[in-house]
Write a protein that holds these residues in place. Sequence first.
Motif, PDB file in Angstrom:
ATOM      1  N   HIS A  21      12.899  68.273 -15.481  1.00  0.00           N
ATOM      2  CA  HIS A  21      14.187  68.097 -16.156  1.00  0.00           C
ATOM      3  C   HIS A  21      14.266  66.768 -16.881  1.00  0.00           C
ATOM      4  O   HIS A  21      15.356  66.302 -17.217  1.00  0.00           O
ATOM      5  CB  HIS A  21      15.323  68.246 -15.146  1.00  0.00           C
ATOM      6  CG  HIS A  21      15.557  69.666 -14.734  1.00  0.00           C
ATOM      7  ND1 HIS A  21      16.434  70.497 -15.384  1.00  0.00           N
ATOM      8  CD2 HIS A  21      14.981  70.414 -13.764  1.00  0.00           C
ATOM      9  CE1 HIS A  21      16.414  71.694 -14.823  1.00  0.00           C
ATOM     10  NE2 HIS A  21      15.534  71.675 -13.837  1.00  0.00           N
ATOM     11  N   ALA A 149      17.951  72.572 -10.781  1.00  0.00           N
ATOM     12  CA  ALA A 149      18.432  73.181 -12.025  1.00  0.00           C
ATOM     13  C   ALA A 149      19.951  73.341 -12.002  1.00  0.00           C
ATOM     14  O   ALA A 149      20.635  73.111 -13.017  1.00  0.00           O
ATOM     15  CB  ALA A 149      17.751  74.530 -12.237  1.00  0.00           C
ATOM     16  N   PHE A 152      21.558  69.919 -12.633  1.00  0.00           N
ATOM     17  CA  PHE A 152      21.516  69.530 -14.047  1.00  0.00           C
ATOM     18  C   PHE A 152      22.462  70.381 -14.886  1.00  0.00           C
ATOM     19  O   PHE A 152      23.049  69.896 -15.859  1.00  0.00           O
ATOM     20  CB  PHE A 152      20.085  69.595 -14.575  1.00  0.00           C
ATOM     21  CG  PHE A 152      19.321  68.314 -14.361  1.00  0.00           C
ATOM     22  CD1 PHE A 152      19.164  67.405 -15.382  1.00  0.00           C
ATOM     23  CD2 PHE A 152      18.792  68.015 -13.116  1.00  0.00           C
ATOM     24  CE1 PHE A 152      18.486  66.217 -15.183  1.00  0.00           C
ATOM     25  CE2 PHE A 152      18.104  66.826 -12.895  1.00  0.00           C
ATOM     26  CZ  PHE A 152      17.951  65.919 -13.933  1.00  0.00           C
ATOM     27  N   ALA A 186      14.183  71.044 -18.821  1.00  0.00           N
ATOM     28  CA  ALA A 186      15.496  70.415 -18.823  1.00  0.00           C
ATOM     29  C   ALA A 186      16.562  71.353 -19.378  1.00  0.00           C
ATOM     30  O   ALA A 186      16.296  72.170 -20.250  1.00  0.00           O
ATOM     31  CB  ALA A 186      15.454  69.133 -19.661  1.00  0.00           C
TER      32      ALA A 186
END
Length: 545
Positions: A21, A149, A152, A186
């Motif tokens: 990420h 994930a 983020f 990312a």
Amino acid sequence: MPDVTGPTSGGEALVAALVAHGVDTVFGIPGTHNLEIYRHLLAHGVRHVGTRHEQGAGYAADGYARTTGRVGVALVTTGPALLNAVAAIGQAYSDSVPVLVVSPGLPLRHPAAGNGLLHETKDQQGAMRAVAAASLRPTSVEDIPVAVAQAFAIMTHGRPRPVHLEVPLDVLLETTDGPATGPAGACHRLAPTAPAGVVTEAAAWLDDAAFPVILAGGGANRAAAELRAVAERLGAPVVTTTNGKGVLPEDHPLALGAGIHLPVVRDLVTEADVVLAVGTELAPADLWNGPLPLAGRLVRIDIDPVAMVTNALPDLGLVGDSARVLADLLVALGGEPARRDPIDLLGWRERKRADAEREGATWLPLVRALSAALPRDVVLGTDNAMFCYYGMLANLPVHEPSSYLFPTGYGTLGYGLPAAIGAKVGNPDRPVVAVLGDGGLMFTVAELATAAELGLTLPVVVVDNRGYGEIRHEMTGRGDPVHAVTFEAPDFAALGRSLGCLGTTVDDPVDLTAAVRVGLLADRPTVIHVRHHERAAPAGGGEHA
């Protein structure tokens, strides 16, 4: 990059997921329970910046995030270490900063009533949920990339907020036979915009306005170019909140600068027939003196639909990414400047200057001396100090967005120094200056050693007014006994030298300019101890110290 095709531990899966990420720097302190994470940082190319306290790690990650536009990561251990970072995470939440704080957690099968394990905390996640947007806890190695994930996604979509990620101790040590599976790469920020019809209506209101005014907050920092274009198209003056300071260069003809709380701004919005508020909560911590007396139409642009209807109900609300909405608004406005009588910008600028100087009169000689030393692209890591909010906020010009780092809302002390460290780590080629009061610096003074170890060129200006000056004034104003707020500061220059910095003392404001200029050329941090004696009490500004 190491070969992760063989067995992968939870610690390595976590580091690999962070790298996927885009994480290449973390701020933190190693401890017994997070060593399995630390074990894999270097092999995966992640730089570790060691702070002297976990609160400093959180603030440094905050300063890094604000100035780079990337997620800032703080890596701490369990229990007291994580709780040390709570104030910093609360500040990041208040100021909408994407900070990920990573910690171990108690094992999956830990006794419900506890058994005295080292750093055992009854409800670590509960503590973090109270100050962060979320606290996520993966329960297997395979689940770690998913949790990263998810973190983020929360931090980089919609309103940026901090997230806590807790990986149980036993999951960190467990292994999977192959690489941990899960989302990779990312998350890219989406740029939602408001419906076309609403944008068109807003453009018509603004274009027809006789006196449009723009109020810009921290949510406009990533939309500086679009904000400038709309302001120039409308010929509208721009006032910013503290977090929005610098979103329009403060020497631009349309810029009235920061200080949305000043009396002149109340007059300005009273006379305006349309106010466009971009990325601002219009919060009490920004306004100080109650809600703005909005007499005309209010158009708000905000990524957060809840913020959109908080503190001031808009006549027209455009929920979406500020840059995208402003770009669409510019298209809807068309290329011809609005036809209206010219606004007396010079008159409003003069009134704004007079209000700002009246509020900051005690501090003006220092403000002017500091301003004379600062490059145009400087980043200022500031604190909840009287010099910063009465003196610098409305009187010291800033010309770049996300360059005046200040702990609004939550109002923590000790923010300025570690935030400046994080900003310098993330922007090594930009000049960075930290500005704090003597009371606030003592909260995170140990981070002088961090800055020295890193060899950062970082002037640290300490304005010493012998204690907690704001609270001293509030006690006096209430007619209370004045006590517990005045104390003699240490010799900060000598303290800085003892921690590996350069150090100098300034007794005359005129000498501050040269001291900061020298500090901006030094090969290490420079502590500049400014001994200041207050001459008058400024107008009240809230719960600052």
